[in-house]
Each structure stands twice: as structure tokens, then as C-alpha cells.
Enzyme design. Structure first.
Site, PDB file in Angstrom:
ATOM      1  CB  ILE A  75      -5.563  -6.998  -1.923  1.00  0.00           C
ATOM      2  CG1 ILE A  75      -5.204  -6.604  -0.479  1.00  0.00           C
ATOM      3  CG2 ILE A  75      -6.373  -5.876  -2.568  1.00  0.00           C
ATOM      4  CD1 ILE A  75      -4.277  -5.401  -0.376  1.00  0.00           C
TER       5      ILE A  75
ATOM      6  CB  THR B  60      -4.233 -16.853  -7.089  1.00  0.00           C
ATOM      7  OG1 THR B  60      -2.885 -16.391  -6.928  1.00  0.00           O
ATOM      8  CG2 THR B  60      -4.488 -17.218  -8.542  1.00  0.00           C
TER       9      THR B  60
ATOM     10  CE1 TYR C 225       5.482  -3.591  -1.171  1.00  0.00           C
ATOM     11  CE2 TYR C 225       5.053  -1.911   0.485  1.00  0.00           C
ATOM     12  CZ  TYR C 225       4.597  -2.913  -0.351  1.00  0.00           C
ATOM     13  OH  TYR C 225       3.255  -3.226  -0.374  1.00  0.00           O
TER      14      TYR C 225
END
Length: 257
Positions: free
Chosen positions: A13, A10, A148
Site C-alpha cells: 500500500i 517500498t 493486530y
């Protein structure tokens, strides 16, 4: 008409992939947590491009969410020809400043979901002798920069290994490694972006166009911008010890505030 399933569809990217693939005539399975946004997106893409856009509400940080996406990818009656594993997020803070629960949730979304959805999709693709998977990683995969970066490094290594194992099957796998992209990513994580230089920002639609070209060429890792290609070239030449200090300082300067 072929069908593509996109997670995190939504915004950012994922939404750019949805626009590009709909423009190219692919039917879509749009996966995200927000049903209302998914339905609005599906209606818009159907009306603009005449494609079928299916909605699947799923939270990939949960067992139920991953299982529902796995089930859709395993449906041999309605096969998926392209999987885009795009869902992901960032945590604000250094190691030990982020709760262990949030760290584990990141690994669930970035690693476990990618592993399971890739396996579910490629099993059918291998039987049919065609298909593709794009696993969205990050240039953070190539520098020592917390959970991350470590999770995205796993995505790159996993994708390259799976691509080798499936070589000759007609199934292509590629890890997409962008830099800073103007999306909702930083806002959702509560990260400031005012200190990031303008030249470091990428446009999501141009990023996706470059990624699709790299997938068609059979690349297993895509760094789709000359600026970041040059930066990653410099990273490969830097000693790991020095690189750790530089990325830590750079992260504090250009990263979450």
C-alpha cells in the site's frame, strides 16, 4: 509542488501511495528500513514523473527511527503537506503464542509511531491552515481479533478523535481500513494465503485511488471497497459474543497458517 511523506513506502500500500502521489505531481519523502530499496524507488519515481523523492531510512520500531521521522515532519523549512502512516506488520500466531517482545514492537509501530508522527505533522499543518494525514488501519479494527486488530482499532479511534479536535483548521485526518491486499505483508509474517478466497483480495493501486477520493470528500474513516463495506455492515449488526466466535473461526480458516 506539495510534499507527501509515506512510511512503509517500498512495498504494498505504501508503494501504491508513492506511485499515485508521484503521478499527481507531489514531491515525496519515502520512509522505510531498506536504504537500497528506497533509493531504487526514489530514482524510478523521479525519472518517471519528474518529482523530487527524498529518502529517509528509519525503523519505526525503534526510538531513533521514530525520532528521525518526527524531525523531518517538524522541519518548517521543508513542510510536509500529506502524511501517510502506512508502516506495519503482522505476527503469526494466537495470543500467548507470540512473544511479548513482538507484541510490544507491534504496538510501537502501529500506535506509538502513528501518534507521534501524526502530532509532528499536524502541528505544522495547523499553522499553515492546510494538510492531510492518512493513517492506514484495517477492517480487522472492527472485529475482536488479537493484538493486530486491537492496535488497528486504536488507529481508527485516535484518528477520528484527532479529526474532530482539528475540525475547521484546514487539516484532514482519515483512517484507511482495507481488507486483504496483495502485498508482502503476509509473506513477511510467514502467513499462508492459499486458503483466502480470490474475491477477498484487493488491488493496492485501486485501493489508494479510492482512499484519495474519500480523503478529498472529508471522510474520517474509509473502507474503500463495496465488498468490505457490505461485510462491515454485517459486522455492526452481529452480537459481540457471536462475532468473537465467528472471527476466531474465520481467522483460523482464512488467516495465518
Amino acid at each position: 509542488m506539495t510534499t507527501a511523506l509515506i512510511t512503509g513506502a517500498t512495498a504494498g500500500i505504501g508503494a501504491a501511495f508513492a506511485r499515485r502521489l508521484a503521478t499527481d505531481g507531489h514531491n515525496l519523502v519515502l520512509v522505510a528500513r531498506d536504504t537500497e530499496r528506497l533509493q531504487e524507488q526514489a530514482t524510478e519515481l523521479h525519472d518517471l514523473h519528474g518529482i523530487e523523492a527524498e529518502v529517509l531510512t528509519a525503523d519505526l520500531s525503534t526510538e531513533a527511527g521514530i525520532a528521525s521521522a518526527e524531525a523531518r515532519l517538524s522541519d518548517r523549512r521543508h513542510p510536509v503537506d500529506l502524511l501517510v502512516n502506512n508502516a506495519g506488520f503482522g505476527n503469526k500466531g494466537r495470543f500467548l503464542e507470540v512473544s511479548m517482545a513482538d507484541e510490544l514492537t507491534m504496538l510501537k509501530v502501529h500506535c506509538e509511531a502513528v501518534l507521534r508522527l501524526t502530532a509532528a505533522a499536524t502541528a505544522g499543518m495547523k499553522e499553515r491552515g492546510r494538510g492531510g494525514v492518512v493513517n492506514v488501519a484495517s477492517v480487522a479494527a472492527f472485529v475482536p481479533r488479537g493484538t493486530y486488530g486491537a492496535s488497528k482499532a486504536w488507529v481508527v479511534q485516535f484518528t477520528q478523535g484527532a479529526a474532530r479536535d482539528l475540525a475547521g483548521s484546514g487539516v484532514r485526518l482519515m483512517a484507511l481500513c482495507p481488507g486483504f491486499v496483495r502485498t508482502e505483508f503476509h509473506e513477511r509474517a510467514g502467513m499462508g494465503t492459499d486458503n483466502i478466497p480470490a474475491w477477498m483480495w484487493l488491488d493496492a493501486d485501486k485501493l489508494v485511488a479510492a482512499a484519495m477520493g474519500d480523503l478529498a470528500r472529508g471522510k474520517t474513516v474509509s473502507v474503500p471497497d463495496p465488498r468490505y463495506k457490505a461485510l462491515m455492515g454485517a459486522v455492526k449488526l452481529a452480537p459481540r459474543g457471536l462475532l468473537g466466535g465467528i472471527t476466531s473461526k474465520t481467522g483460523r480458516k482464512y488467516g495465518p497458517q
